[in-house]
Motif scaffolding. Sequence first.
Motif, PDB file in Angstrom:
ATOM      1  N   ALA A  10     -22.223 -20.163   3.422  1.00  0.00           N
ATOM      2  CA  ALA A  10     -22.180 -20.078   1.955  1.00  0.00           C
ATOM      3  C   ALA A  10     -23.312 -19.261   1.350  1.00  0.00           C
ATOM      4  CB  ALA A  10     -22.181 -21.481   1.358  1.00  0.00           C
ATOM      5  N   GLY A  11     -24.131 -18.648   2.180  1.00  0.00           N
ATOM      6  CA  GLY A  11     -25.239 -17.877   1.633  1.00  0.00           C
ATOM      7  C   GLY A  11     -24.837 -16.508   1.112  1.00  0.00           C
ATOM      8  N   VAL A  12     -23.728 -15.995   1.608  1.00  0.00           N
ATOM      9  CA  VAL A  12     -23.265 -14.658   1.217  1.00  0.00           C
ATOM     10  C   VAL A  12     -21.735 -14.638   1.201  1.00  0.00           C
ATOM     11  CG1 VAL A  12     -25.281 -13.461   2.186  1.00  0.00           C
ATOM     12  CG2 VAL A  12     -23.288 -13.868   3.628  1.00  0.00           C
ATOM     13  N   LEU A  32     -23.822 -24.622   3.169  1.00  0.00           N
ATOM     14  CA  LEU A  32     -24.401 -24.605   4.503  1.00  0.00           C
ATOM     15  C   LEU A  32     -24.557 -23.157   4.960  1.00  0.00           C
ATOM     16  CD1 LEU A  32     -22.493 -27.415   6.468  1.00  0.00           C
ATOM     17  CD2 LEU A  32     -24.506 -27.605   5.006  1.00  0.00           C
ATOM     18  N   GLY A  33     -25.682 -22.847   5.590  1.00  0.00           N
ATOM     19  CA  GLY A  33     -25.898 -21.506   6.095  1.00  0.00           C
ATOM     20  C   GLY A  33     -26.998 -21.477   7.126  1.00  0.00           C
ATOM     21  N   GLY A  54     -29.759 -25.848   5.255  1.00  0.00           N
ATOM     22  CA  GLY A  54     -29.801 -24.940   6.390  1.00  0.00           C
ATOM     23  C   GLY A  54     -29.060 -25.552   7.561  1.00  0.00           C
ATOM     24  N   CYS A  55     -28.150 -24.777   8.161  1.00  0.00           N
ATOM     25  CA  CYS A  55     -27.348 -25.326   9.253  1.00  0.00           C
ATOM     26  C   CYS A  55     -26.774 -24.201  10.111  1.00  0.00           C
ATOM     27  CB  CYS A  55     -26.207 -26.175   8.705  1.00  0.00           C
ATOM     28  SG  CYS A  55     -25.093 -26.834   9.979  1.00  0.00           S
ATOM     29  N   ASP A  56     -27.045 -24.259  11.398  1.00  0.00           N
ATOM     30  CA  ASP A  56     -26.419 -23.360  12.361  1.00  0.00           C
ATOM     31  C   ASP A  56     -25.202 -24.089  12.909  1.00  0.00           C
ATOM     32  OD1 ASP A  56     -25.598 -21.823  14.485  1.00  0.00           O
ATOM     33  OD2 ASP A  56     -27.558 -21.745  15.480  1.00  0.00           O
ATOM     34  N   ARG A  64     -25.243 -32.131  13.057  1.00  0.00           N
ATOM     35  CA  ARG A  64     -25.483 -33.553  12.836  1.00  0.00           C
ATOM     36  C   ARG A  64     -26.563 -33.763  11.776  1.00  0.00           C
ATOM     37  NH1 ARG A  64     -23.833 -34.551  18.393  1.00  0.00           N
ATOM     38  NH2 ARG A  64     -25.733 -33.556  19.185  1.00  0.00           N
ATOM     39  N   ALA A  65     -27.637 -33.008  11.870  1.00  0.00           N
ATOM     40  CA  ALA A  65     -28.731 -33.147  10.911  1.00  0.00           C
ATOM     41  C   ALA A  65     -28.284 -32.751   9.504  1.00  0.00           C
ATOM     42  CB  ALA A  65     -29.913 -32.284  11.349  1.00  0.00           C
ATOM     43  N   ALA A  66     -27.476 -31.696   9.415  1.00  0.00           N
ATOM     44  CA  ALA A  66     -27.012 -31.231   8.106  1.00  0.00           C
ATOM     45  C   ALA A  66     -26.133 -32.273   7.423  1.00  0.00           C
ATOM     46  CB  ALA A  66     -26.250 -29.917   8.262  1.00  0.00           C
TER      47      ALA A  66
END
Length: 245
Positions: A10-12, A32-33, A54-56, A64-66
């Motif tokens: 979603a950053g670009v 998420l990005g 932030g999420c890869d 999971r963290a996101a």
Amino acid sequence: MAKTIVITGAGVGLGRALARRFAADGDNVVLLGRTAAKVEAAAAEIGDRAMPVGCDVSSPDSVRAAFAKIAERHSSIDVLINNAAIFEPFLIENAKDEQILSTIATNLGGPMLCARAAIPMMKSGSYIINVSSESVAMNFPHLSVYQSSKAGMERFSESLFHELGPRGIRVSNVRAGAMYEEGKVWDADIDAQIAFGTAAAAVGINLREKAISQFTSVTDVFRALIDLPADLQAASISLHARKAD
């Protein structure tokens, strides 16, 4: 009633355009990005309805963290849009390990990991939309890994459609055509771009003359999907750019 919509990549591009559109419509959006600075900048522009994370998507731990972070602010998710993808043309014989593995992990593994994390937070009436590519059905050179990853995601979408149907969660696969927005730059090696364009022309695809749609136009389709009446669903739809009259 405002929905909580999670958008990957979603950053670009399309992801950012969707976040802008849904927030303007009164929904809450989670961006998420992989590059945190990009989603943070997009969220700052959108305003209070936007939450950057932030999420890869290729990393199980990052996903999971996101979603744990999302749960701290939103008790449930109404819509997940799996949009994040790597698009990089290359010949398989010349491909680096990272090019193959990162494309598959992001384009195919990402939607699986994000769906796995989102489903426990979804209720009947929720929606998962997976963004695919028109290239899956085309003879596009230099895109064997990209096309394979998207074709695999389409098969995943169909399976998920049947798996989640009894729970009232809708799933759609959206094949999108070429898209563009002002200021968009294709960040790829110039030699790879030239080779891709030359190979495409050899099979009758003129990239310079090919129709391109605007991201803002494509957002209308996603809005329509999310707002479908409860007695309708669309397992798969295809979008193709056309030259405006």
